[in-house]
Design a protein around this motif. Structure first.
Motif, PDB file in Angstrom:
ATOM      1  N   THR A  54       0.827  -1.207   0.000  1.00 41.41           N
ATOM      2  CA  THR A  54       0.000   0.000   0.000  1.00 41.41           C
ATOM      3  C   THR A  54       0.864   1.260   0.000  1.00 41.41           C
ATOM      4  O   THR A  54       0.629   2.181  -0.794  1.00 41.41           O
ATOM      5  CB  THR A  54      -0.944   0.006   1.228  1.00 41.41           C
ATOM      6  OG1 THR A  54      -1.811  -1.127   1.124  1.00 41.41           O
ATOM      7  CG2 THR A  54      -1.764   1.276   1.294  1.00 41.41           C
ATOM      8  N   GLN A  58       1.176   4.049  -3.008  1.00 43.77           N
ATOM      9  CA  GLN A  58       0.868   5.457  -2.755  1.00 43.77           C
ATOM     10  C   GLN A  58       1.953   6.385  -3.301  1.00 43.77           C
ATOM     11  O   GLN A  58       1.674   7.525  -3.634  1.00 43.77           O
ATOM     12  CB  GLN A  58       0.687   5.707  -1.247  1.00 43.77           C
ATOM     13  CG  GLN A  58      -0.595   5.131  -0.703  1.00 43.77           C
ATOM     14  CD  GLN A  58      -0.667   5.181   0.819  1.00 43.77           C
ATOM     15  OE1 GLN A  58       0.326   5.414   1.504  1.00 43.77           O
ATOM     16  NE2 GLN A  58      -1.854   4.950   1.346  1.00 43.77           N
ATOM     17  N   ARG A  59       3.163   5.877  -3.411  1.00 46.60           N
ATOM     18  CA  ARG A  59       4.268   6.692  -3.933  1.00 46.60           C
ATOM     19  C   ARG A  59       4.633   6.325  -5.369  1.00 46.60           C
ATOM     20  O   ARG A  59       5.638   6.795  -5.893  1.00 46.60           O
ATOM     21  CB  ARG A  59       5.490   6.562  -3.036  1.00 46.60           C
ATOM     22  CG  ARG A  59       5.211   7.121  -1.647  1.00 46.60           C
ATOM     23  CD  ARG A  59       6.366   7.831  -1.066  1.00 46.60           C
ATOM     24  NE  ARG A  59       6.100   8.135   0.322  1.00 46.60           N
ATOM     25  CZ  ARG A  59       7.007   8.167   1.265  1.00 46.60           C
ATOM     26  NH1 ARG A  59       8.272   7.922   0.970  1.00 46.60           N
ATOM     27  NH2 ARG A  59       6.678   8.459   2.496  1.00 46.60           N
TER      28      ARG A  59
END
Length: 158
Positions: A54, A58-59
């Motif tokens: 996750t 997200q990055r």
């Protein structure tokens, strides 16, 4: 070009996260291959920890959906030029399992970095979700300060 193996305890969080980040920048860092393993990993392959996946997503990083953990094997010491441990306990285990004759150089992943106040990547597995963010911050910091000369990594090498 350097063949790099990143190693943590179980190959579920730290080393796969580092693998994803360094693979994304492999060409610019002079890395021909980036893989990960765990010194204490189960012989049964597992997917990356969902919290790690996750935070990576997200990055904008990703691991192949087929990626599975793996245990360090003796052949790794011949296949990789540089084997970097996430912490001292892992480095100690690497030294203990390294064959007597091996071309691989061993070191700590955060070796030579200043201003962090630490030289080990903490294990986020039993921590809160923000522990994974902190680990990714450390990995990205290392990727942004990757040395052209690999000597800092080898300072703690055996």
């Amino acid at each position: 070009m350097t063949r790099l193996l990143l190693v943590c305890a179980a190959n579920l969080c730290r080393s796969p996260m580092a693998e994803a980040v360094l693979r994304a920048r492999a060409a610019e860092l002079g890395l021909s291959e980036v893989r990960s393993a765990g010194v204490f990993a189960s012989s049964r392959a597992h997917p990356v920890d969902k919290r790690a996946a996750t935070v990576l997503a997200q990055r904008g990083y990703e691991l192949d959906r087929r990626w599975r953990s793996r245990k360090l094997v003796a052949e790794d010491f011949d296949q990789y030029d540089l084997i970097l441990a996430m912490d001292r306990k892992v480095l100690q285990a690497l030294r203990a399992t390294r064959p007597a004759i091996s071309p691989a150089r061993l070191g700590l992943f955060l070796a030579g970095m200043t201003g962090l106040g630490l030289d080990e990547v903490p294990d986020p597995y039993y921590g809160a979700g923000n522990a994974f963010v902190h680990v990714l911050d450390l990995i990205e910091a290392r990727a942004h300060t990757w040395p052209a000369d690999l000597a800092p990594f080898l300072k703690d090498a055996s």
